[in-house]
Design a protein around this motif. Sequence first.
Motif, short mmCIF file in Angstrom:
data_model
loop_
_atom_site.label_atom_id
_atom_site.label_comp_id
_atom_site.label_asym_id
_atom_site.label_seq_id
_atom_site.Cartn_x
_atom_site.Cartn_y
_atom_site.Cartn_z
N ASP A 127 5.63 71.11 -5.96
CA ASP A 127 4.24 70.93 -5.53
C ASP A 127 3.30 70.77 -6.71
OD1 ASP A 127 4.65 73.52 -6.28
OD2 ASP A 127 3.36 74.40 -4.75
N GLN A 128 3.57 71.42 -7.82
CA GLN A 128 2.75 71.24 -9.02
C GLN A 128 2.88 69.82 -9.56
OE1 GLN A 128 4.54 74.36 -11.33
NE2 GLN A 128 2.68 75.60 -11.20
N ILE A 129 4.09 69.29 -9.55
CA ILE A 129 4.30 67.94 -10.04
C ILE A 129 3.63 66.93 -9.12
CG2 ILE A 129 6.05 66.18 -10.49
CD1 ILE A 129 7.89 68.47 -11.38
N GLN A 130 3.77 67.12 -7.80
CA GLN A 130 3.18 66.17 -6.85
C GLN A 130 1.66 66.14 -6.95
OE1 GLN A 130 4.72 67.38 -3.07
NE2 GLN A 130 6.31 65.82 -3.11
N LEU A 131 1.04 67.30 -7.03
CA LEU A 131 -0.41 67.36 -6.99
C LEU A 131 -1.08 67.05 -8.32
CD1 LEU A 131 -0.80 70.51 -4.75
CD2 LEU A 131 -0.99 68.12 -4.07
N ILE A 132 -0.41 67.36 -9.43
CA ILE A 132 -1.06 67.23 -10.73
C ILE A 132 -0.46 66.09 -11.56
CG2 ILE A 132 -1.58 68.42 -12.89
CD1 ILE A 132 -1.41 71.05 -11.25
N ASP A 133 0.84 66.15 -11.81
CA ASP A 133 1.45 65.23 -12.77
C ASP A 133 1.59 63.81 -12.26
OD1 ASP A 133 1.57 67.40 -14.38
OD2 ASP A 133 3.73 67.70 -14.21
N ASP A 138 -0.43 62.17 -10.41
CA ASP A 138 -1.73 61.50 -10.35
C ASP A 138 -1.74 60.44 -11.46
OD1 ASP A 138 -4.39 61.01 -9.60
OD2 ASP A 138 -5.11 62.31 -11.22
N PRO A 139 -2.16 59.20 -11.17
CA PRO A 139 -2.04 58.13 -12.18
C PRO A 139 -2.70 58.43 -13.53
CG PRO A 139 -2.57 57.20 -10.05
CD PRO A 139 -2.63 58.68 -9.89
N LYS A 140 -3.86 59.10 -13.53
CA LYS A 140 -4.52 59.41 -14.81
C LYS A 140 -3.69 60.43 -15.60
CE LYS A 140 -8.44 60.43 -12.92
NZ LYS A 140 -9.80 60.93 -12.74
N ASN A 141 -3.24 61.48 -14.92
CA ASN A 141 -2.46 62.51 -15.60
C ASN A 141 -1.11 61.97 -16.05
OD1 ASN A 141 -4.52 64.32 -15.21
ND2 ASN A 141 -3.63 65.18 -13.37
N TYR A 198 9.23 61.93 -22.48
CA TYR A 198 8.95 62.92 -21.44
C TYR A 198 9.24 62.32 -20.07
CZ TYR A 198 6.33 66.42 -18.76
OH TYR A 198 5.97 67.40 -17.90
N CYS A 199 9.98 63.05 -19.25
CA CYS A 199 10.24 62.64 -17.87
C CYS A 199 9.23 63.38 -16.98
CB CYS A 199 11.67 63.01 -17.46
SG CYS A 199 12.04 62.61 -15.75
N VAL A 200 8.33 62.62 -16.38
CA VAL A 200 7.25 63.23 -15.59
C VAL A 200 7.80 63.88 -14.34
CG1 VAL A 200 5.11 62.75 -14.36
CG2 VAL A 200 5.61 61.56 -16.47
N GLU A 201 8.77 63.24 -13.67
CA GLU A 201 9.31 63.77 -12.42
C GLU A 201 10.03 65.10 -12.61
OE1 GLU A 201 9.84 60.64 -13.43
OE2 GLU A 201 8.72 59.46 -11.96
N CYS A 202 10.74 65.24 -13.72
CA CYS A 202 11.51 66.47 -13.97
C CYS A 202 10.77 67.45 -14.87
CB CYS A 202 12.85 66.12 -14.58
SG CYS A 202 13.87 65.09 -13.53
N ALA A 241 13.28 64.29 -3.75
CA ALA A 241 12.56 65.46 -3.26
C ALA A 241 11.05 65.30 -3.42
CB ALA A 241 13.03 66.71 -3.99
N LEU A 242 10.62 64.58 -4.45
CA LEU A 242 9.19 64.38 -4.68
C LEU A 242 8.58 63.40 -3.69
CD1 LEU A 242 9.03 64.32 -8.55
CD2 LEU A 242 7.98 66.00 -7.05
N LYS A 243 9.39 62.57 -3.05
CA LYS A 243 8.86 61.62 -2.08
C LYS A 243 8.42 62.30 -0.78
CE LYS A 243 11.27 57.58 -3.77
NZ LYS A 243 12.33 56.60 -3.54
N GLU A 244 9.01 63.46 -0.48
CA GLU A 244 8.62 64.21 0.71
C GLU A 244 7.27 64.88 0.45
OE1 GLU A 244 11.67 66.95 1.71
OE2 GLU A 244 13.21 65.40 1.79
#
Length: 130
Positions: free
Chosen positions: A30-36, A38-41, A61-65, A90-93
Amino acid sequence: MGRLRRSRVHKAQRDVHRAMRTRARTKDLDQIQLIDLDPKNRAKLEAQPLDYEKPGLAQHYCVECAKYFETDFALQSHWKTKVHKRRCRALKEPAYTIEESERAAGLGRENKRPSLPTPSTDAAGDIAMQ
């Protein structure tokens, strides 16, 4: 002199449990989905300035992991692994909301008892139940 034998303690098992408790954790989904994501971040994370404290000087750096890698080749080979692909799936859900988590714990509105009717006064001043 007698034969020396190893003690039969489960030292290795204990060390595995200790390592699991003290492992450096990565970010939650949830932290990755909501923050990382985001296109700007995401653009900031992919183009970080040089940092001598992080692996690979923070350039791979791998943003998803939420992981740093030493080389670009290591990052590209990571993108082909099952771990990365599973994480992307998992991030697509959609992320769980607070209301969903409360409902799962039994704290949602559906499980609460209906409230008792409150007494109110009508125009004549009599108390009536609603």
